[in-house]
Design a protein around this motif. Structure first.
Motif, mmCIF file in Angstrom:
data_model
loop_
_atom_site.group_PDB
_atom_site.id
_atom_site.type_symbol
_atom_site.label_atom_id
_atom_site.label_comp_id
_atom_site.label_asym_id
_atom_site.label_seq_id
_atom_site.Cartn_x
_atom_site.Cartn_y
_atom_site.Cartn_z
ATOM 1 N N ALA A 1 1.082 -0.744 0.120
ATOM 2 C CA ALA A 1 0.108 -0.459 0.000
ATOM 3 C C ALA A 1 1.121 1.298 -0.047
ATOM 4 O O ALA A 1 1.499 1.253 0.784
ATOM 5 N N PRO A 2 0.791 2.126 -1.329
ATOM 6 C CA PRO A 2 0.473 2.261 -2.479
ATOM 7 C C PRO A 2 0.510 0.739 -2.900
ATOM 8 O O PRO A 2 0.968 0.030 -2.702
ATOM 9 N N VAL A 3 -0.730 0.325 -3.977
ATOM 10 C CA VAL A 3 -0.335 -0.769 -4.997
ATOM 11 C C VAL A 3 0.897 -0.703 -5.961
ATOM 12 O O VAL A 3 1.425 1.052 -6.389
ATOM 13 N N ASN A 4 1.729 -1.754 -6.222
ATOM 14 C CA ASN A 4 2.871 -1.898 -6.833
ATOM 15 C C ASN A 4 3.561 -0.656 -6.154
ATOM 16 O O ASN A 4 5.123 -0.360 -6.979
ATOM 17 N N SER A 5 4.064 0.002 -4.965
ATOM 18 C CA SER A 5 4.705 0.703 -4.623
ATOM 19 C C SER A 5 5.787 -0.207 -3.439
ATOM 20 O O SER A 5 5.658 -0.759 -2.494
ATOM 21 N N PHE A 6 6.340 -0.500 -4.088
ATOM 22 C CA PHE A 6 8.008 -1.897 -3.715
ATOM 23 C C PHE A 6 9.062 -1.404 -3.861
ATOM 24 O O PHE A 6 10.215 -1.360 -4.992
ATOM 25 N N PRO A 7 9.890 -0.036 -3.234
ATOM 26 C CA PRO A 7 11.343 0.825 -2.990
ATOM 27 C C PRO A 7 12.481 -0.385 -2.589
ATOM 28 O O PRO A 7 12.224 -1.266 -2.200
ATOM 29 N N PRO A 8 14.130 -0.317 -3.414
ATOM 30 C CA PRO A 8 14.503 -1.050 -3.263
ATOM 31 C C PRO A 8 14.900 -0.571 -1.255
ATOM 32 O O PRO A 8 14.685 -0.171 -1.315
ATOM 33 N N LEU B 1 11.350 -14.857 -7.168
ATOM 34 C CA LEU B 1 11.786 -13.807 -7.079
ATOM 35 C C LEU B 1 10.511 -12.477 -6.628
ATOM 36 O O LEU B 1 9.097 -13.062 -6.739
ATOM 37 N N ASN B 2 10.918 -11.739 -6.443
ATOM 38 C CA ASN B 2 10.300 -10.285 -6.513
ATOM 39 C C ASN B 2 10.289 -10.030 -7.161
ATOM 40 O O ASN B 2 11.097 -8.720 -8.577
ATOM 41 N N MET B 3 8.702 -9.969 -8.059
ATOM 42 C CA MET B 3 9.143 -9.780 -9.833
ATOM 43 C C MET B 3 8.164 -8.414 -9.665
ATOM 44 O O MET B 3 8.356 -7.036 -10.356
ATOM 45 N N ASN B 4 8.015 -7.232 -8.096
ATOM 46 C CA ASN B 4 8.047 -5.687 -8.826
ATOM 47 C C ASN B 4 9.229 -5.605 -8.896
ATOM 48 O O ASN B 4 8.992 -3.930 -9.460
ATOM 49 N N PHE B 5 10.533 -5.399 -8.820
ATOM 50 C CA PHE B 5 11.551 -5.237 -9.226
ATOM 51 C C PHE B 5 12.178 -5.328 -10.143
ATOM 52 O O PHE B 5 12.782 -4.095 -10.970
ATOM 53 N N GLU C 1 5.166 -0.406 -13.265
ATOM 54 C CA GLU C 1 4.244 0.264 -13.010
ATOM 55 C C GLU C 1 4.868 0.769 -10.779
ATOM 56 O O GLU C 1 4.661 1.526 -10.312
ATOM 57 N N ASN C 2 6.565 0.425 -10.995
ATOM 58 C CA ASN C 2 7.236 0.247 -9.509
ATOM 59 C C ASN C 2 7.229 2.112 -9.694
ATOM 60 O O ASN C 2 8.857 1.781 -9.981
ATOM 61 N N PHE C 3 7.017 2.819 -9.284
ATOM 62 C CA PHE C 3 7.734 4.815 -9.616
ATOM 63 C C PHE C 3 8.925 5.064 -8.711
ATOM 64 O O PHE C 3 9.405 5.117 -9.020
ATOM 65 N N TRP C 4 9.453 3.768 -7.700
ATOM 66 C CA TRP C 4 10.152 4.023 -6.802
ATOM 67 C C TRP C 4 11.908 3.574 -8.197
ATOM 68 O O TRP C 4 12.884 4.110 -7.775
ATOM 69 N N LEU C 5 11.664 2.648 -8.981
ATOM 70 C CA LEU C 5 12.146 2.497 -10.023
ATOM 71 C C LEU C 5 12.626 3.437 -11.022
ATOM 72 O O LEU C 5 13.940 3.450 -11.792
#
Length: 617
Positions: free
Chosen positions: A310-317, A368-372, A376-380
């Protein structure tokens, strides 16, 4: 007007209006205008499910009308650059994120980008993360607009090419896996993905409400001319009540017994505009408890989905610390799953949401953590080069497995063909290098039943691996609930651990929701039997694609099963059919040359902008 639904989410809304009132400092006005537009547009592109790239609306959404589909018809290149310049200036002038959020909400409402309550909720949810990300990003206004609107509006290289390092150890000669001897043990692996439990699902609610997710409290009642949501689920933009997931888990017995369970994430519902961390943790603990209740001692190996945060797709390294970090989520997962995972796996799970373990002799499992890899993961936007060092870690795990003579299964949520280009191409190269070691790959995310084939990079003609994309448990959108069982070369010395066949089970909602009926989970099909496959190795799936190209009946069978027995009314013919076949042949994202090489007459779109790539997903 009613929201228009494409497969990346509803995109346009016409409320009664709403005026921003009162005076705001100049900085908050500038950044509010920019963030109000940017956040709403970005969220609209990712609020919906990400089905397979062969969706019948695929062509419609990549043609010039795409701008209208995504509410971008009034956003010119010059306006876009002005908005992002406003972000830069506004962040320097206005330290109050809350005040900026108020203006952004008003802008979202005035531009009719979403229903008023959704504007307010989604901007409140994203404002802190987005300000933090933009503050640390090196993206210029021109690059941002090139990313959003295409190369004609600006050049961007924030996701520029990068490469991981492969060991100097020569690649061993390829040896195809030997078929199991008659009577050799076969393992049955239950595969669960995209459960999407909706805590607020309500029988009788409107399945065609104006919100992005319906069949729930707050959806209202349908007009008397239309039925409401069914007891067990509904063919619409709806997720599942807990009772349906409990029925699924209680009813898998006839499909077993199972040696293992692979569970690739997406536990919460699609009400992404209103979710809190507390909501996500409730979903995690509730569904984990349910899985343990019904599957008992069977080992379960999970992967992290994009909806868990939360928020969706939010996965900071992992280099992001404090309240913005994902530590709250990974720690909760480690606590919930500690009975399934060894300590060394829990250690890397807590750091980056990925892990490796040995479920049986001769087999290594990598989650694997495919959010990286996710677009849509704007942290990237800050740094997209091998986030968390996960791919380099993967290479180390695969090399160690090769040295030990082990085989490897890889599980994850988002399929590699749906990832950012550099991540996807590096992963493709890794799979090619370790084709002798990687026995199988399993993903979810698209909600439909498909696969992605890997080819040798030298000629793009020899199939060397296949990634299986299993259908979802949820109905979202217009699907039957379902699950998958993989039959795998079993637990014995010299096992290849490859997939031998797979079975898909569904709950027919039309029958289940009939008066007096009880839910009955039934076998939909077996892959080898239905498609006439000699085995489930990459060559067999490659040949199937070309057989479907020349056999209309076979393709329509695939299309029916692709949608878990509930296909759309519109037929998939001509260009739609070629696009669907192309998606199966391409496990590497943003690679039109691959499809042109394999299907020369496929009309491919320009894929220069983020919105077009999202539609091509």
């Amino acid at each position: 007007m009613q929201p228009h639904w494409g497969f990346c989410g509803w995109t346009l809304w016409d409320p009664s209006g709403g005026q921003a009132r009162g005076r705001r400092p100049l900085g908050s006005i500038w950044i509010g205008l920019a963030l109000g537009s940017f956040l709403a547009l970005c969220w609209l592109a990712e609020a919906g499910p990400e089905p397979g790239r062969g969706d019948p609306q695929w062509l419609q959404q990549i043609l010039p009308g795409l701008g209208v589909e995504f509410g971008l018809q009034n956003i010119s290149c010059s306006v876009c650059k002005a908005l992002f310049t406003a972000i830069d200036i506004g962040l320097k002038l206005e330290p109050s994120v809350a005040r900026v959020g108020l203006v952004a909400t008003a802008v979202c409402k005035q531009l009719n980008l979403a229903p008023p309550d959704v504007c307010q909720s989604i901007i409140k949810l994203y404002e802190n993360d987005m300000v933090e990300i933009w503050t640390h990003s090196v993206l210029s206004p021109s690059e941002a607009c090139g990313l959003l609107l295409g190369s004609s509006c600006g050049h961007w290289d924030i996701f520029s090419a990068w490469n991981i390092s492969l060991p100097a150890v020569p690649k061993p000669p390829y040896h195809p896996p030997a078929p199991p001897a008659p009577g050799a043990p076969i393992s049955r692996v239950l595969f669960l993905t995209d459960l999407h439990w909706d805590h607020d699902y309500m029988e009788g609610a409107d399945p065609a409400c104006p919100d992005p997710l319906c069949c729930r409290k707050g959806s209202g009642l349908p007009p008397s001319s239309r039925p409401g949501a069914g007891y067990w689920g509904e063919y619409s933009k709806c997720d599942l009540p807990l009772r349906t997931l409990e029925s699924l888990l209680a009813g898998v017995g006839p499909a077993g017994p199972f040696d293992m369970v692979y569970w690739t994430g997406d536990i919460p519902a699609h009400d992404v505009w209103s979710q809190t961390r507390r909501d996500q943790l409730r979903a995690l603990t509730t569904i984990t408890t349910l899985v343990k209740k019904y599957l008992g001692p069977v080992p379960v190996y999970p992967a992290v989905g994009n909806h868990e945060s939360a928020p969706v797709n939010s996965f900071p390294p992992p280099y992001v610390h404090g309240n913005h970090s994902s530590r709250w989520l990974y720690e909760a997962m480690a606590t919930a799953w500690e009975s399934w995972l060894p300590q060394d796996a829990l250690h890397t799970l807590r750091i980056g949401g990925f892990y490796a373990l040995s479920p049986r002799p001769g087999l290594r499992l990598i989650s694997l953590n495919m959010n990286f890899c996710a677009r849509e993961n704007f942290w990237l936007l800050i740094n997209s080069t091998d986030p968390a060092g996960q791919l380099q870690w993967l290479v180390g795990e695969l090399q160690a497995a090769e040295d030990r003579g082990e085989k490897v299964h890889i599980i994850g949520h988002i399929p590699p063909g749906h990832c950012l280009k550099s991540w996807s191409w590096n992963y493709y190269r890794i799979v090619g290098r370790y084709e002798n070691t990687i026995a199988a790959q399993f993903f979810g995310h698209t909600h439909v039943d498909e696969f992605e084939i890997f080819y040798d990079e030298e000629t793009l003609s020899r199939p060397l691996a296949v990634a299986f994309l299993a259908p979802s448990a949820t109905t979202y959108v217009n699907l039957n609930p379902g699950y998958r069982v993989y039959l795998i070369d079993g637990n014995y010395s010299e096992s290849s651990h490859v997939v031998l066949d797979h079975e898909t089970y569904i709950l027919n909602l039309t029958l289940a929701n009939a008066p007096g009926a009880t839910p009955r989970w039934e076998l939909l099909y077996r892959a080898q039997e239905t498609y006439g496959l000699p085995n489930a190795l990459p060559n067999a799936w490659h040949d199937l694609v070309y057989r479907m190209r020349g056999n209309e009946g076979l393709f329509q069978t695939f299309w029916y099963l692709y949608h878990k027995g509930h296909p759309p009314i519109e037929p998939c013919e001509g260009a739609c059919r070629l696009a669907a076949l192309c998606a199966l042949l391409s496990a590497r994202s943003d690679s039109p040359a691959l499809c042109r090489h394999l299907i020369p007459d496929l009309p491919l779109p320009h894929t220069g902008s983020l919105w077009q790539r999202l539609a091509f997903c």
